[in-house]
Design a protein around this motif. Structure first.
Motif, PDB file in Angstrom:
ATOM      1  N   LEU A  67       0.824  -1.198   0.000  1.00 56.11           N
ATOM      2  CA  LEU A  67       0.000   0.000   0.000  1.00 56.11           C
ATOM      3  C   LEU A  67       0.861   1.252   0.000  1.00 56.11           C
ATOM      4  O   LEU A  67       1.953   1.279   0.561  1.00 56.11           O
ATOM      5  CB  LEU A  67      -0.917   0.024   1.225  1.00 56.11           C
ATOM      6  N   ASN A  68       0.373   2.305  -0.619  1.00 58.18           N
ATOM      7  CA  ASN A  68       1.039   3.595  -0.621  1.00 58.18           C
ATOM      8  C   ASN A  68       0.296   4.527   0.325  1.00 58.18           C
ATOM      9  O   ASN A  68      -0.910   4.425   0.482  1.00 58.18           O
ATOM     10  CB  ASN A  68       1.044   4.214  -2.016  1.00 58.18           C
ATOM     11  N   LYS A  69       1.029   5.447   0.936  1.00 64.30           N
ATOM     12  CA  LYS A  69       0.432   6.435   1.824  1.00 64.30           C
ATOM     13  C   LYS A  69       0.434   7.786   1.119  1.00 64.30           C
ATOM     14  O   LYS A  69       1.462   8.214   0.604  1.00 64.30           O
ATOM     15  CB  LYS A  69       1.234   6.517   3.122  1.00 64.30           C
ATOM     16  N   VAL A  70      -0.727   8.438   1.092  1.00 65.70           N
ATOM     17  CA  VAL A  70      -0.863   9.732   0.448  1.00 65.70           C
ATOM     18  C   VAL A  70      -1.480  10.697   1.451  1.00 65.70           C
ATOM     19  O   VAL A  70      -2.473  10.387   2.098  1.00 65.70           O
ATOM     20  CB  VAL A  70      -1.779   9.638  -0.798  1.00 65.70           C
ATOM     21  N   ILE A  71      -0.882  11.876   1.571  1.00 65.75           N
ATOM     22  CA  ILE A  71      -1.431  12.926   2.420  1.00 65.75           C
ATOM     23  C   ILE A  71      -1.785  14.106   1.520  1.00 65.75           C
ATOM     24  O   ILE A  71      -0.930  14.638   0.823  1.00 65.75           O
ATOM     25  CB  ILE A  71      -0.425  13.349   3.500  1.00 65.75           C
ATOM     26  N   ILE A  72      -3.053  14.481   1.526  1.00 62.71           N
ATOM     27  CA  ILE A  72      -3.526  15.601   0.722  1.00 62.71           C
ATOM     28  C   ILE A  72      -4.002  16.682   1.689  1.00 62.71           C
ATOM     29  O   ILE A  72      -4.888  16.435   2.504  1.00 62.71           O
ATOM     30  CB  ILE A  72      -4.676  15.184  -0.212  1.00 62.71           C
ATOM     31  N   THR A  73      -3.384  17.859   1.609  1.00 63.44           N
ATOM     32  CA  THR A  73      -3.790  18.957   2.474  1.00 63.44           C
ATOM     33  C   THR A  73      -4.480  20.022   1.636  1.00 63.44           C
ATOM     34  O   THR A  73      -4.124  20.250   0.483  1.00 63.44           O
ATOM     35  CB  THR A  73      -2.590  19.584   3.195  1.00 63.44           C
ATOM     36  N   GLY A  74      -5.481  20.638   2.218  1.00 64.01           N
ATOM     37  CA  GLY A  74      -6.208  21.685   1.516  1.00 64.01           C
ATOM     38  C   GLY A  74      -7.577  21.873   2.124  1.00 64.01           C
ATOM     39  O   GLY A  74      -7.828  21.473   3.254  1.00 64.01           O
ATOM     40  N   ARG A  75      -8.455  22.454   1.362  1.00 68.98           N
ATOM     41  CA  ARG A  75      -9.816  22.728   1.813  1.00 68.98           C
ATOM     42  C   ARG A  75     -10.803  21.933   0.962  1.00 68.98           C
ATOM     43  O   ARG A  75     -10.639  21.826  -0.251  1.00 68.98           O
ATOM     44  CB  ARG A  75     -10.126  24.213   1.687  1.00 68.98           C
ATOM     45  N   LEU A  76     -11.843  21.406   1.626  1.00 69.02           N
ATOM     46  CA  LEU A  76     -12.902  20.738   0.889  1.00 69.02           C
ATOM     47  C   LEU A  76     -13.702  21.791   0.138  1.00 69.02           C
ATOM     48  O   LEU A  76     -14.043  22.840   0.683  1.00 69.02           O
ATOM     49  CB  LEU A  76     -13.814  19.958   1.833  1.00 69.02           C
ATOM     50  N   THR A  77     -14.009  21.524  -1.125  1.00 72.21           N
ATOM     51  CA  THR A  77     -14.713  22.506  -1.936  1.00 72.21           C
ATOM     52  C   THR A  77     -16.226  22.305  -1.929  1.00 72.21           C
ATOM     53  O   THR A  77     -16.961  23.170  -2.383  1.00 72.21           O
ATOM     54  CB  THR A  77     -14.224  22.464  -3.390  1.00 72.21           C
TER      55      THR A  77
END
Length: 64
Positions: free
Chosen positions: A4-14
């Motif tokens: 498995l790969n780990k992905v971190i996405i930061t930002g605001r929900l639109t």
């Protein structure tokens, strides 16, 4: 699970998430995340938005 790969996405929900269920009974939700990048070029402030569509699923345990 080492595959498995780990992905971190930061930002605001639109928008609000959209929860639904597949034919197999698995829960799935869709979200969209906006992330801004700000930099200076020749003294002028530049800004760029990136939008990422994310689909998250929770699989039911069918082993029982």
């Amino acid at each position: 699970m080492s595959d498995l790969n780990k992905v971190i996405i930061t930002g605001r929900l639109t928008r609000d998430s959209e929860l639904r269920e597949t034919k197999n009974g698995n829960a799935v939700t869709d979200v969209r995340v906006a992330s801004n990048r700000i930099w200076s070029k020749a003294g002028d402030r530049q800004e760029e938005a990136t939008f990422v569509d994310v689909v998250m699923s929770l699989l039911k345990d069918h082993s029982s």
